[in-house]
Design a protein around this motif. Structure first.
Motif, PDB file in Angstrom:
ATOM      1  N   ASP A 198       0.832  -1.202   0.000  1.00 17.08           N
ATOM      2  CA  ASP A 198       0.000   0.000   0.000  1.00 17.08           C
ATOM      3  C   ASP A 198       0.870   1.258   0.000  1.00 17.08           C
ATOM      4  O   ASP A 198       0.611   2.214  -0.736  1.00 17.08           O
ATOM      5  CB  ASP A 198      -0.907  -0.005   1.233  1.00 17.08           C
ATOM      6  N   ALA A 199       1.910   1.241   0.840  1.00 13.02           N
ATOM      7  CA  ALA A 199       2.795   2.404   0.940  1.00 13.02           C
ATOM      8  C   ALA A 199       3.564   2.642  -0.347  1.00 13.02           C
ATOM      9  O   ALA A 199       3.973   3.775  -0.627  1.00 13.02           O
ATOM     10  CB  ALA A 199       3.775   2.209   2.093  1.00 13.02           C
ATOM     11  N   ARG A 200       3.761   1.589  -1.123  1.00 15.42           N
ATOM     12  CA  ARG A 200       4.509   1.692  -2.368  1.00 15.42           C
ATOM     13  C   ARG A 200       3.603   1.908  -3.583  1.00 15.42           C
ATOM     14  O   ARG A 200       4.088   1.911  -4.716  1.00 15.42           O
ATOM     15  CB  ARG A 200       5.363   0.423  -2.565  1.00 15.42           C
ATOM     16  N   THR A 201       2.317   2.068  -3.343  1.00 13.03           N
ATOM     17  CA  THR A 201       1.353   2.253  -4.431  1.00 13.03           C
ATOM     18  C   THR A 201       0.531   3.508  -4.151  1.00 13.03           C
ATOM     19  O   THR A 201      -0.589   3.432  -3.639  1.00 13.03           O
ATOM     20  CB  THR A 201       0.427   1.017  -4.550  1.00 13.03           C
ATOM     21  N   PRO A 202       1.063   4.691  -4.445  1.00 10.31           N
ATOM     22  CA  PRO A 202       0.377   5.930  -4.057  1.00 10.31           C
ATOM     23  C   PRO A 202      -0.885   6.234  -4.848  1.00 10.31           C
ATOM     24  O   PRO A 202      -1.767   6.946  -4.352  1.00 10.31           O
ATOM     25  CB  PRO A 202       1.446   7.006  -4.293  1.00 10.31           C
ATOM     26  N   ALA A 203      -1.000   5.728  -6.060  1.00 10.53           N
ATOM     27  CA  ALA A 203      -2.153   6.062  -6.905  1.00 10.53           C
ATOM     28  C   ALA A 203      -3.356   5.195  -6.526  1.00 10.53           C
ATOM     29  O   ALA A 203      -3.266   3.963  -6.582  1.00 10.53           O
ATOM     30  CB  ALA A 203      -1.823   5.859  -8.367  1.00 10.53           C
ATOM     31  N   PRO A 204      -4.480   5.791  -6.148  1.00 12.72           N
ATOM     32  CA  PRO A 204      -5.663   5.001  -5.783  1.00 12.72           C
ATOM     33  C   PRO A 204      -6.101   4.033  -6.873  1.00 12.72           C
ATOM     34  O   PRO A 204      -6.517   2.909  -6.576  1.00 12.72           O
ATOM     35  CB  PRO A 204      -6.726   6.073  -5.519  1.00 12.72           C
ATOM     36  N   ALA A 205      -6.001   4.453  -8.128  1.00 12.91           N
ATOM     37  CA  ALA A 205      -6.422   3.567  -9.222  1.00 12.91           C
ATOM     38  C   ALA A 205      -5.566   2.313  -9.264  1.00 12.91           C
ATOM     39  O   ALA A 205      -6.067   1.199  -9.487  1.00 12.91           O
ATOM     40  CB  ALA A 205      -6.345   4.305 -10.554  1.00 12.91           C
ATOM     41  N   LEU A 206      -4.259   2.463  -9.042  1.00  8.30           N
ATOM     42  CA  LEU A 206      -3.369   1.304  -9.067  1.00  8.30           C
ATOM     43  C   LEU A 206      -3.553   0.433  -7.835  1.00  8.30           C
ATOM     44  O   LEU A 206      -3.402  -0.795  -7.900  1.00  8.30           O
ATOM     45  CB  LEU A 206      -1.917   1.756  -9.192  1.00  8.30           C
ATOM     46  N   ARG A 207      -3.888   1.039  -6.722  1.00 11.43           N
ATOM     47  CA  ARG A 207      -4.198   0.233  -5.522  1.00 11.43           C
ATOM     48  C   ARG A 207      -5.417  -0.647  -5.784  1.00 11.43           C
ATOM     49  O   ARG A 207      -5.424  -1.839  -5.468  1.00 11.43           O
ATOM     50  CB  ARG A 207      -4.480   1.145  -4.321  1.00 11.43           C
ATOM     51  N   ALA A 208      -6.442  -0.046  -6.340  1.00  8.68           N
ATOM     52  CA  ALA A 208      -7.672  -0.798  -6.616  1.00  8.68           C
ATOM     53  C   ALA A 208      -7.407  -1.925  -7.612  1.00  8.68           C
ATOM     54  O   ALA A 208      -7.893  -3.057  -7.449  1.00  8.68           O
ATOM     55  CB  ALA A 208      -8.756   0.141  -7.142  1.00  8.68           C
ATOM     56  N   THR A 209      -6.625  -1.630  -8.642  1.00  3.53           N
ATOM     57  CA  THR A 209      -6.301  -2.652  -9.634  1.00  3.53           C
ATOM     58  C   THR A 209      -5.513  -3.791  -9.016  1.00  3.53           C
ATOM     59  O   THR A 209      -5.787  -4.975  -9.261  1.00  3.53           O
ATOM     60  CB  THR A 209      -5.484  -2.032 -10.783  1.00  3.53           C
ATOM     61  N   SER A 210      -4.518  -3.451  -8.197  1.00  6.64           N
ATOM     62  CA  SER A 210      -3.687  -4.477  -7.569  1.00  6.64           C
ATOM     63  C   SER A 210      -4.515  -5.392  -6.677  1.00  6.64           C
ATOM     64  O   SER A 210      -4.336  -6.621  -6.685  1.00  6.64           O
ATOM     65  CB  SER A 210      -2.574  -3.812  -6.759  1.00  6.64           C
ATOM     66  N   ARG A 211      -5.433  -4.814  -5.916  1.00  2.00           N
ATOM     67  CA  ARG A 211      -6.261  -5.638  -5.029  1.00  2.00           C
ATOM     68  C   ARG A 211      -7.258  -6.488  -5.831  1.00  2.00           C
ATOM     69  O   ARG A 211      -7.530  -7.636  -5.462  1.00  2.00           O
ATOM     70  CB  ARG A 211      -6.985  -4.760  -4.014  1.00  2.00           C
TER      71      ARG A 211
END
Length: 224
Positions: free
Chosen positions: A76-89
């Motif tokens: 999470d700390a290494r993924t600042p962009a919300p869109a990329l966080r959502a995609t990763s999850r």
């Protein structure tokens, strides 16, 4: 350890949902920064040494048995962009669903219960690799390879590239992929002594920015 298991996990036909994502190359094509095999090579090389390295290190650490909940926070700390966080999850949920059917084990069940909303994809990849009897280096290789093959495959559809040319881009990156995987696995081996802060946090700000822009498009071919 099974090399065949590694091939299964790294195969683009593994039903983990990756075919619906472009790894950021759809936005790059729209911006005309990726136009042909030469610019695709540059894009994939840059992604490998930034987002790819970070993902590979998280996957390797998870494959060593490091607490996936701690690693998920690190992701999470290494993924600042919300869109990329959502995609990763989302990709993590899909990979976990497939892996629980292919390599059922208590570790995957615990991960599903601990993060019902979905863990980050690299963390899931590492836990799955461990469940499949693979090493941390194997997990790092799978993550690094995915960071390149996802955009290269998507570029064939987006640009109408000759698949031979796209595959040649991947082949030319083999030495880089190996080097990134080794760097990631070496970092993962130090987590027990030095904590998750030792894992690489290579950033790619332009990918973060274009991911947010892409997520707002009313029409797109790929989910990300």
């Amino acid at each position: 350890m099974s090399r065949t298991a590694l091939l299964v996990l790294a195969d683009g036909r593994f039903p983990a949902g990756g075919h619906a994502h472009s790894g950021g190359v759809e936005a790059a094509v729209a911006a005309q920064t990726v136009r042909d095999p030469v610019t695709l090579d540059s894009f994939c090389r840059g992604r490998l040494h930034t987002a790819g390295l970070t993902a590979a290190s998280l996957a390797a650490a998870a494959a060593t048995g490091c607490d996936p909940l701690v690693l998920d926070e690190a992701a999470d700390a290494r993924t600042p962009a919300p869109a990329l966080r959502a995609t990763s999850r989302k990709l993590g949920r899909q990979m976990l669903r497939a892996a629980r059917a292919v390599w059922p084990c208590p570790a995957l069940e615990r991960l599903a219960r601990g993060l019902p909303g979905g863990a980050h994809q690299p963390v899931v990849l590492g836990v799955v690799a461990h469940a499949a009897g693979l090493t941390a280096l194997d997990a790092a290789h799978a993550a690094a390879f995915d960071s390149v093959t996802t955009p290269a495959t998507a570029a064939v559809r987006l640009l109408g590239l000759d698949p031979f040319d796209a595959t040649a881009v991947i082949a030319r990156l083999c030495d880089d992929i190996d080097a990134v995987a080794c760097q990631a696995a070496d970092a993962a081996a130090r987590v027990d002594d030095e904590g998750v802060g030792v894992l690489p946090a290579a950033s790619s700000p332009l990918l973060d920015i274009t991911a947010e822009q892409h997520a707002a498009w009313p029409m797109r071919l790929f989910a990300s």
